[in-house]
Design a protein around this motif. Structure first.
Motif, PDB file in Angstrom:
ATOM      1  N   TRP A   1       0.842  -1.197   0.000  1.00  0.00           N
ATOM      2  CA  TRP A   1       0.000   0.000   0.000  1.00  0.00           C
ATOM      3  C   TRP A   1       0.871   1.238   0.000  1.00  0.00           C
ATOM      4  O   TRP A   1       1.987   1.227   0.533  1.00  0.00           O
ATOM      5  CB  TRP A   1      -0.895   0.020   1.246  1.00  0.00           C
ATOM      6  N   ARG A   2       0.331   2.303  -0.574  1.00  0.00           N
ATOM      7  CA  ARG A   2       1.015   3.590  -0.470  1.00  0.00           C
ATOM      8  C   ARG A   2       0.633   4.249   0.851  1.00  0.00           C
ATOM      9  O   ARG A   2      -0.546   4.283   1.212  1.00  0.00           O
ATOM     10  CB  ARG A   2       0.599   4.516  -1.620  1.00  0.00           C
ATOM     11  N   LYS A   3       1.617   4.777   1.544  1.00  0.00           N
ATOM     12  CA  LYS A   3       1.309   5.521   2.758  1.00  0.00           C
ATOM     13  C   LYS A   3       0.616   6.826   2.385  1.00  0.00           C
ATOM     14  O   LYS A   3       0.971   7.484   1.411  1.00  0.00           O
ATOM     15  CB  LYS A   3       2.584   5.844   3.526  1.00  0.00           C
TER      16      LYS A   3
ATOM     17  N   VAL B   1       3.235  10.623   5.142  1.00  0.00           N
ATOM     18  CA  VAL B   1       4.640  10.239   5.093  1.00  0.00           C
ATOM     19  C   VAL B   1       5.488  11.305   5.770  1.00  0.00           C
ATOM     20  O   VAL B   1       5.444  12.472   5.401  1.00  0.00           O
ATOM     21  CB  VAL B   1       5.109  10.065   3.632  1.00  0.00           C
TER      22      VAL B   1
ATOM     23  N   ALA C   1       2.193  -2.416  -7.992  1.00  0.00           N
ATOM     24  CA  ALA C   1       1.047  -2.005  -7.189  1.00  0.00           C
ATOM     25  C   ALA C   1       0.686  -0.549  -7.399  1.00  0.00           C
ATOM     26  O   ALA C   1      -0.477  -0.189  -7.431  1.00  0.00           O
ATOM     27  CB  ALA C   1       1.354  -2.250  -5.704  1.00  0.00           C
ATOM     28  N   ALA C   2       1.680   0.277  -7.525  1.00  0.00           N
ATOM     29  CA  ALA C   2       1.403   1.700  -7.546  1.00  0.00           C
ATOM     30  C   ALA C   2       1.631   2.334  -8.897  1.00  0.00           C
ATOM     31  O   ALA C   2       1.447   3.523  -9.059  1.00  0.00           O
ATOM     32  CB  ALA C   2       2.282   2.390  -6.497  1.00  0.00           C
TER      33      ALA C   2
ATOM     34  N   GLU D   1       9.944   4.551   2.374  1.00  0.00           N
ATOM     35  CA  GLU D   1       9.152   5.373   3.279  1.00  0.00           C
ATOM     36  C   GLU D   1       7.796   5.725   2.690  1.00  0.00           C
ATOM     37  O   GLU D   1       6.945   6.268   3.382  1.00  0.00           O
ATOM     38  CB  GLU D   1       9.927   6.636   3.646  1.00  0.00           C
ATOM     39  N   GLN D   2       7.608   5.462   1.412  1.00  0.00           N
ATOM     40  CA  GLN D   2       6.352   5.780   0.757  1.00  0.00           C
ATOM     41  C   GLN D   2       5.328   4.645   0.862  1.00  0.00           C
ATOM     42  O   GLN D   2       4.174   4.829   0.503  1.00  0.00           O
ATOM     43  CB  GLN D   2       6.591   6.057  -0.732  1.00  0.00           C
ATOM     44  N   PHE D   3       5.764   3.485   1.299  1.00  0.00           N
ATOM     45  CA  PHE D   3       4.905   2.308   1.224  1.00  0.00           C
ATOM     46  C   PHE D   3       4.755   1.627   2.573  1.00  0.00           C
ATOM     47  O   PHE D   3       5.589   1.779   3.462  1.00  0.00           O
ATOM     48  CB  PHE D   3       5.481   1.300   0.223  1.00  0.00           C
ATOM     49  N   ILE D   4       3.732   0.878   2.668  1.00  0.00           N
ATOM     50  CA  ILE D   4       3.544   0.025   3.835  1.00  0.00           C
ATOM     51  C   ILE D   4       3.158  -1.360   3.310  1.00  0.00           C
ATOM     52  O   ILE D   4       2.317  -1.498   2.418  1.00  0.00           O
ATOM     53  CB  ILE D   4       2.488   0.604   4.799  1.00  0.00           C
ATOM     54  N   VAL D   5       3.826  -2.347   3.849  1.00  0.00           N
ATOM     55  CA  VAL D   5       3.666  -3.708   3.333  1.00  0.00           C
ATOM     56  C   VAL D   5       2.669  -4.463   4.203  1.00  0.00           C
ATOM     57  O   VAL D   5       2.830  -4.532   5.423  1.00  0.00           O
ATOM     58  CB  VAL D   5       5.030  -4.439   3.328  1.00  0.00           C
ATOM     59  N   GLN D   6       1.673  -5.006   3.573  1.00  0.00           N
ATOM     60  CA  GLN D   6       0.700  -5.815   4.306  1.00  0.00           C
ATOM     61  C   GLN D   6       1.073  -7.278   4.132  1.00  0.00           C
ATOM     62  O   GLN D   6       0.960  -7.832   3.047  1.00  0.00           O
ATOM     63  CB  GLN D   6      -0.714  -5.584   3.782  1.00  0.00           C
TER      64      GLN D   6
END
Lengths: 155, 748
Positions: free
Chosen positions: A86-88, A91, B13-14, B27-32
């Motif tokens: 997912w994109r944060k 940030v 994904a993006a 820092e732009q992403f969060i991994v599920q």
């Protein structure tokens, strides 16, 4: 102080593209508390996300034919173990050298919406305050009589 | 999730969204994560592992975030390091993420040594090994490995025996063979004894570089600190007798800069003084005379031979004699002269006089869990590395047609005088298990990559430095970056693919299965196993990082077993035109060379010379003035065997007539951070051996030094005046080389 985002626009960014059109509002309407999914928010630095397996445990039955749920379940079942990325939305850049922790803010009674806006009413989560603006943080810290020592937030 | 997968996944994904100007992509992403993990995304988890960066085998804990190893610290429960970790251990992350790590099997695609390789599928590589073994007579196979004392070493012995090949040779610091032999003579131990430095009052170290890297530096540093500080009413004293001002000597209360090769004379003279005092019990004196039946030299004779004032020798002898817990250790460069065995035996024998056998603050017998029992052949006898070198040169024994080298770099580490580099080029097939194109891997027909200890199940029993048995046990803490495996797992895969006569002796599915099986078989002998099932016992052991013995089980060594060799004068290689004795040493920078391809360690200043990013030769101001050499100049160092160029470091603490150079520099490749930096001191070292052993007398080479010209050396805290600095890209991972770390050095 130079610990601010470098090279980014002063305007708040639009909602970032996400792999699934996840709706916070639908989940809130179904009485799923924030902490059910973001279980680290009261105890840890990161609010966290539930494992995909946790999402799947509900969505095998709930809204199983919704196109976005189908997309999610497809990734979960046939993604060869690849996680969802997912994109944060909010940030704080690494260059700011901030060690932000959710837990002390939540324990101090700061409402989620203070920083994240009313996510529960958002179909698509988007940024409502510039969390990378140190002045905004300091204003609140001063109002709440919280520490404004540099080392409280910065490495 | 690996970073490369992350970048790939995020691009899918993006989409090709913009990241520029806002820092790194992570820092732009969060991994599920797919499944529930002990930690939330972004949270730290600490996992136990075992450091295999040197033979000590420290226990470590690794901070893992989102599946990536981020930081290494010491395991406080591990008796070897008790929470400490050295620079090499910290830098293990830079082996894991090294951009030049070999991640896939490779075979030579050009002339061997040219550096031309092509990728080959893992199964094809294993098949190629099997084919190579089947294509040559068994007695023309040679195996070189690195893990002499552990289960992996036992497996290599078993493998060689099953093939009918000569026993494997193990590459280790050469002086260890001398120290083991000396300990057997003087103390009656089968392996290196344990010195209880922490509880001693006065320690005399004759050449033993205990605070330098190479032999459980973290353990000895802690023991040294405990000796000095742990008892409020008593501060231990430390005396170092060594020609070079090593890191150990620099930390000592007293440094005796003895003439190289006369360390044994010093020890014998001290023994003579103590015996003459009449304070030695008759039984101790009798036992000592088993080791040295003859008369000891006088302190006056020793002063002349050692070039140390007599009163200082007498003072040290008195200090040892009157100390409540005096302790003597020996080894290092003292063991690396032609008379090294006599030197170390003389040092260790002093413990017999001082009544140290089995006493707190004294010497103890080695401890082991004995897991190699039943794995290795009933009468294991390793091939001396010198014997292997002679086979490679075609001078004795069966010639070598297939050479298997596992996690070792003999071409770099062995003396040039042994001719390995030339000889290995004549071997028909060379198979190397290595993570980097080190000097040996460059000569390979086939390279099988290794997983780092963070990526594999690891079980390693430390040698005896901790006094108690210590088997570090750990599961993989991160997912493997590539195809690499544990050397033992590669061995087992090859063995299972060989004919039934061999395969039937290797029934374990994996190295982990072997370890679990052996612990289960010997469960009753394992410390703290009463009432536990094997499965529960192993789970608990893995949860704390290993199986650790009990100090109550420490035992006294039996004492002298025979007469030590007489003390001949040390022989040196090189005539009078070679004016300097050469003392190679291991710096905390690169160790034996393992750290050379890690920018953290290249950037790490040597604690004494302060040199960064290159090699150097240390010489005294008097010698430098005579030769017209200034600090930082480029100099040529020549011996009868070879010649190298490096920088001069002029140090008033260097004994005149002696020069020192660090190990672990001067690689032809070995990755971008190591390639072409510095010079390999072993290129100078001749073929001499320590009498009574097969070990290299690496401190017996003499050299001459000539000035080449002005140089540009990088030193910590000093202005760099070498013109334009070199920019070295230092990335955290193979894909991330955009962060430039500016260093101020040029290639030397």
């Amino acid at each position: 102080m130079a610990l601010v985002m470098v090279g980014c626009s002063d305007e708040l960014p639009p909602p970032p593209p996400q792999p699934i059109a996840f709706s916070h509002s639908v989940h809130i309407e179904n009485e799923i508390e924030c902490t059910r999914c973001h279980e680290g928010v009261e105890t840890q630095a990161q609010a966290g996300l539930p494992a995909m397996a946790a999402c799947a445990s509900c969505h095998r039955r709930q809204a199983a034919d919704h196109p976005e749920v189908v997309k999610f379940m497809e990734q979960y079942a046939n993604g060869n173990g690849e996680p969802m990325v997912w994109r944060k939305v909010h940030v704080i850049p690494t260059s700011a050298m901030v060690h932000f922790k959710h837990s002390p803010h939540v324990r101090a009674g700061v409402d989620c919406a203070t920083c994240h806006g009313d996510v529960g009413s958002m179909t698509v989560a988007q940024q409502v305050v510039d969390v990378a603006n140190m002045g905004w943080c300091l204003d609140c810290h001063r109002e709440q009589d919280a520490s404004i020592d540099c080392m409280t937030c910065h490495h | 999730m690996r970073r490369r997968d992350f970048v790939k996944a995020t691009s899918v994904a993006a989409g090709a969204t913009l990241l520029e100007g806002c820092g790194s992509p992570e820092e732009q992403f969060i991994v599920q994560r797919v499944r529930q993990t002990p930690e939330l995304p972004g949270e730290s988890g600490w996992r136990f592992s075992v450091c295999r960066q040197c033979a000590a085998g420290c226990g470590i804990v690794v901070r893992v975030v989102d599946g990536d190893a981020k930081k290494i610290e010491g395991n406080q429960a591990h008796p070897v390091n008790k929470g400490g970790v050295c620079a090499l251990g910290h830098s293990l992350l830079q082996e894991l993420y090294n951009p030049d790590r070999i991640l896939q099997a490779q075979r030579s695609s050009g002339n061997r040594g040219s550096g031309a390789f092509e990728a080959v599928a893992w199964d094809d590589a294993i098949a190629q090994v099997v084919s190579a073994i089947g294509a040559v007579p068994a007695d023309r196979i040679a195996i070189v490995a690195s893990d002499r004392s552990g289960l992996t070493g036992a497996l290599w012995r078993r493998f060689a025996a099953a093939l009918g090949a000569p026993a494997p040779a193990f590459l280790e610091a050469p002086e260890l063979e001398v120290e083991r032999r000396a300990a057997q003579l003087a103390l009656g131990t089968t392996d290196l004894p344990y010195f209880d430095i922490a509880n001693a009052d006065c320690v005399l170290s004759i050449g033993a570089p205990i605070l330098d890297p190479g032999r459980s530096q973290v353990h000895f540093t802690r023991a040294f600190a405990d000796m000095r500080r742990a008892r409020p009413t008593r501060r231990g004293r430390f005396i170092q007798a060594e020609a070079r001002m090593s890191l150990t000597a620099a930390n000592a209360d007293v440094w005796l800069p003895v003439r190289p090769g006369t360390e044994g004379v010093l020890a014998r003279a001290i023994a003579g003084h103590i015996l003459a005092s009449g304070s030695v019990p008759a039984d101790a004196a009798r036992r000592y005379r088993v080791l040295f039946p003859g008369d000891a030299p006088s302190t006056a004779d020793a002063a002349t031979q050692c070039d140390v004032p007599e009163e200082r020798i007498v003072a040290v002898a008195e200090e040892l004699r009157t100390a409540e817990r005096g302790l003597v250790i020996g080894g290092g460069s003292a063991a690396a002269h032609s008379n090294g065995l006599a030197n170390v035996a003389a040092a260790l024998g002093l413990n017999v006089l001082l009544g140290n056998l089995g006493r707190v603050g004294g010497v103890f017998a080695p401890a082991s869990l004995g897991l190699t029992r039943t794995v290795e052949p009933s009468n294991p006898a390793d091939s001396p590395i010198a014997e292997l070198a002679a086979r490679l040169r075609g001078e004795s024994g069966e010639p070598v047609e297939l050479l298997i080298v596992a996690d070792a770099d003999p071409v770099h580490a062995l003396p040039a005088g042994w001719g390995i580099r030339e000889a290995i080029g004549r071997v028909q097939t060379v198979i190397v298990l290595s993570s980097f194109r080190d000097d040996t891997a460059l000569q390979a027909n086939l390279i099988l990559p290794l997983a780092t200890e963070l990526e594999r199940f690891e079980a390693y029993e430390s040698p005896t430095s901790a006094g108690v048995a210590a088997l570090g046990l750990a599961e993989a803490v991160v997912e493997p970056m590539g195809d690499g495996q544990h050397p033992a797992d590669i061995l087992l895969a090859v063995a299972r693919a060989l004919p039934e006569s061999v395969a039937s002796r290797f029934t374990w599915a994996s190295y982990e299965a072997l370890v679990r099986a052996r612990v289960g078989e010997d469960l009753a002998r394992m410390p703290g196993s009463a009432g536990a099932t094997a499965s529960a016992y192993l789970s608990a052991a893995i949860d704390r990082g290993g199986i650790f013995g009990d100090a109550a089980a420490m035992s006294a060594p039996s004492g002298p077993t025979g007469a030590a060799p007489e003390l001949p004068g040390a022989l040196s290689e090189g005539g009078p035109e070679y004016a300097f004795g050469l003392l190679p040493f291991a710096s905390v920078k690169n160790g034996d060379g393992r750290g050379a391809n890690r920018p953290w360690l290249q950037e790490h200043p040597d604690p004494l010379s302060t040199v960064m990013w290159g090699s150097w030769v240390e010489l005294s101001p008097a010698d430098a003035a005579e030769l017209g050499i200034h600090d930082g100049d480029r100099v040529r160092v020549e011996s009868q065997t070879g010649s190298v160029e490096t920088h001069a470091v002029i140090d008033p603490a260097v004994r005149p007539g002696v020069v020192s150079m660090p190990l672990g520099h001067g690689y032809a490749d070995n990755g971008r951070y190591a390639q072409g930096r510095g010079a390999n001191v072993m290129a100078l070292v001749g073929a001499g051996r320590v009498d009574g052993t097969t070990a290299s007398a690496w401190a017996a080479t003499r050299v001459r030094i000539t000035r080449v010209g002005e140089g540009t050396m990088v030193r910590f805290g000093r202005r760099y005046e070498g013109g334009e600095p070199e920019l070295i890209p230092v990335g955290w991972a193979p894909q991330q080389t955009s962060q430039l770390v500016q260093i101020r050095g040029a290639r030397v």
